[in-house]
Design a protein around this motif. Structure first.
Motif, PDB file in Angstrom:
ATOM      1  N   TYR A   6      51.083  38.718  37.408  1.00 43.08           N
ATOM      2  CA  TYR A   6      50.865  37.335  36.663  1.00 43.08           C
ATOM      3  C   TYR A   6      49.531  37.431  36.324  1.00 43.08           C
ATOM      4  O   TYR A   6      49.170  36.838  35.081  1.00 43.08           O
ATOM      5  N   SER A   7      48.678  37.663  37.173  1.00 35.09           N
ATOM      6  CA  SER A   7      47.270  37.511  36.926  1.00 35.09           C
ATOM      7  C   SER A   7      46.829  38.712  35.813  1.00 35.09           C
ATOM      8  O   SER A   7      46.004  38.333  34.818  1.00 35.09           O
ATOM      9  N   GLY A   8      47.358  39.793  35.803  1.00 32.69           N
ATOM     10  CA  GLY A   8      47.125  40.887  34.733  1.00 32.69           C
ATOM     11  C   GLY A   8      47.585  40.106  33.459  1.00 32.69           C
ATOM     12  O   GLY A   8      46.969  40.315  32.380  1.00 32.69           O
ATOM     13  N   GLU A   9      48.709  39.587  33.236  1.00 28.83           N
ATOM     14  CA  GLU A   9      49.289  39.022  32.035  1.00 28.83           C
ATOM     15  C   GLU A   9      48.290  37.963  31.512  1.00 28.83           C
ATOM     16  O   GLU A   9      47.972  37.715  30.344  1.00 28.83           O
ATOM     17  N   TYR A  10      48.061  37.017  32.606  1.00 29.49           N
ATOM     18  CA  TYR A  10      47.069  35.970  32.396  1.00 29.49           C
ATOM     19  C   TYR A  10      45.804  36.256  31.767  1.00 29.49           C
ATOM     20  O   TYR A  10      45.530  35.645  30.516  1.00 29.49           O
ATOM     21  N   ILE A  11      45.242  37.288  32.341  1.00 27.73           N
ATOM     22  CA  ILE A  11      43.899  37.836  31.590  1.00 27.73           C
ATOM     23  C   ILE A  11      43.967  38.371  30.471  1.00 27.73           C
ATOM     24  O   ILE A  11      43.492  38.191  29.611  1.00 27.73           O
ATOM     25  N   ARG A  12      44.977  39.298  30.373  1.00 18.54           N
ATOM     26  CA  ARG A  12      45.116  40.032  28.950  1.00 18.54           C
ATOM     27  C   ARG A  12      45.631  38.983  27.991  1.00 18.54           C
ATOM     28  O   ARG A  12      45.165  39.292  26.623  1.00 18.54           O
ATOM     29  N   LEU A  20      44.245  46.755  26.494  1.00 14.28           N
ATOM     30  CA  LEU A  20      44.833  46.936  27.970  1.00 14.28           C
ATOM     31  C   LEU A  20      46.084  46.366  28.084  1.00 14.28           C
ATOM     32  O   LEU A  20      46.418  45.195  27.677  1.00 14.28           O
ATOM     33  N   THR A  21      46.930  46.971  28.786  1.00 11.70           N
ATOM     34  CA  THR A  21      48.065  46.289  29.292  1.00 11.70           C
ATOM     35  C   THR A  21      47.916  45.700  30.601  1.00 11.70           C
ATOM     36  O   THR A  21      46.904  45.630  31.099  1.00 11.70           O
ATOM     37  N   ALA A  22      49.014  44.840  31.089  1.00 16.34           N
ATOM     38  CA  ALA A  22      48.784  43.831  32.251  1.00 16.34           C
ATOM     39  C   ALA A  22      48.628  44.936  33.488  1.00 16.34           C
ATOM     40  O   ALA A  22      47.743  44.452  34.228  1.00 16.34           O
ATOM     41  N   GLU A  23      49.260  46.038  33.322  1.00 15.13           N
ATOM     42  CA  GLU A  23      49.177  46.876  34.607  1.00 15.13           C
ATOM     43  C   GLU A  23      47.881  47.479  34.544  1.00 15.13           C
ATOM     44  O   GLU A  23      47.385  47.715  35.756  1.00 15.13           O
ATOM     45  N   GLU A  24      47.237  47.870  33.471  1.00 14.49           N
ATOM     46  CA  GLU A  24      45.707  48.315  33.454  1.00 14.49           C
ATOM     47  C   GLU A  24      44.949  47.265  33.917  1.00 14.49           C
ATOM     48  O   GLU A  24      43.857  47.384  34.500  1.00 14.49           O
ATOM     49  N   ARG A  64      42.273  47.525  37.190  1.00 13.88           N
ATOM     50  CA  ARG A  64      40.924  47.286  36.883  1.00 13.88           C
ATOM     51  C   ARG A  64      40.377  46.254  38.155  1.00 13.88           C
ATOM     52  O   ARG A  64      39.223  46.292  38.730  1.00 13.88           O
ATOM     53  N   LEU A  65      41.346  45.215  38.264  1.00  7.42           N
ATOM     54  CA  LEU A  65      41.058  44.238  39.143  1.00  7.42           C
ATOM     55  C   LEU A  65      40.867  44.735  40.649  1.00  7.42           C
ATOM     56  O   LEU A  65      40.022  44.645  41.552  1.00  7.42           O
TER      57      LEU A  65
END
Length: 215
Positions: free
Chosen positions: A42-48, A55-59, A63-64
């Motif tokens: 969820y955080s990855g998608e939100y930041i992306r 960058l993908t959400a997974e990437e 990184r986080l």
């Protein structure tokens, strides 16, 4: 784990700022607080979505994790009373599960600072299909412990986590940290885990306690 056992939310927030600013974006306190308790994807998608990046959400998630794991390896910031409660529960033979939306590679360096088998079960965000606030993480943990969720007490610091635990059927001891947690069903509030013992936890399923009512 984050914000309940270890006060690593500032680590996550600092890493988020670094990543977003690296890509020319702006990260606010409100953005950071919005992610507290949610799954890493969820955080990855939100930041992306807030970055003009390939960058993908997974990437983003990786990184986080890189940034936070590096910080944890330098220092583990235990929340007041958390480690003491864990050791007391282990001494009393109370089976415990760790239910966190962080991934295993972040959890591992923190568990190195606890005796073996402090947690009989570990449920991480990369092991479930639906993260908090869905009840799946706590249902998974209770099943792995071999007990009904109604026989479990969850300790949480966020509304997202408390919602997940209560929806699974657990009693919830809420220790607010970086975000406010609204009152709700099955929730008891304390300011910190200092002075919370296994004997205190045993009182929670028996009555609806208000803040300050714990012995």
């Amino acid at each position: 784990m984050d914000g309940t056992l270890v006060d690593t939310e500032p680590y996550w927030m600092a890493t988020e700022v670094e990543l977003v600013e690296e890509h020319g974006g702006t990260w606010t306190t409100e953005d950071a607080k919005h992610l507290v308790g949610h799954s890493l994807m969820y955080s990855g998608e939100y930041i992306r979505e807030r970055l003009e990046t390939s960058l993908t959400a997974e990437e983003v998630v990786e990184r986080l994790l890189d940034g936070v794991v590096e910080r944890v390896q330098h220092s583990v910031p235990w929340c007041p009373g958390a480690r003491e409660l864990l050791l007391a529960l282990k001494a009393d033979g109370v089976p415990c599960a760790l239910v966190t939306m962080s991934y295993e590679r972040f959890v591992a360096p923190i568990l190195e600072h606890l005796p073996p088998e402090t947690f009989r079960v570990i449920v991480t965000g990369d092991q479930v299909d639906q993260g908090k606030p869905h009840p799946e993480p706590y249902l998974t943990a209770a099943a792995a412990l071999g007990v009904a969720p109604e026989e479990c007490i969850a300790i949480e610091d966020s509304g997202t986590g408390a919602t997940s635990a209560a929806a699974a059927g657990c009693q919830v001891l809420v220790v607010p940290n970086h975000v406010e947690v609204p009152p709700g069903e099955r929730r008891t509030f304390v300011d910190s885990l200092v002075g919370v013992t296994p004997a205190v936890l045993k009182t929670l399923p028996d009555r609806d306690l208000a803040a300050g009512d714990l012995p």
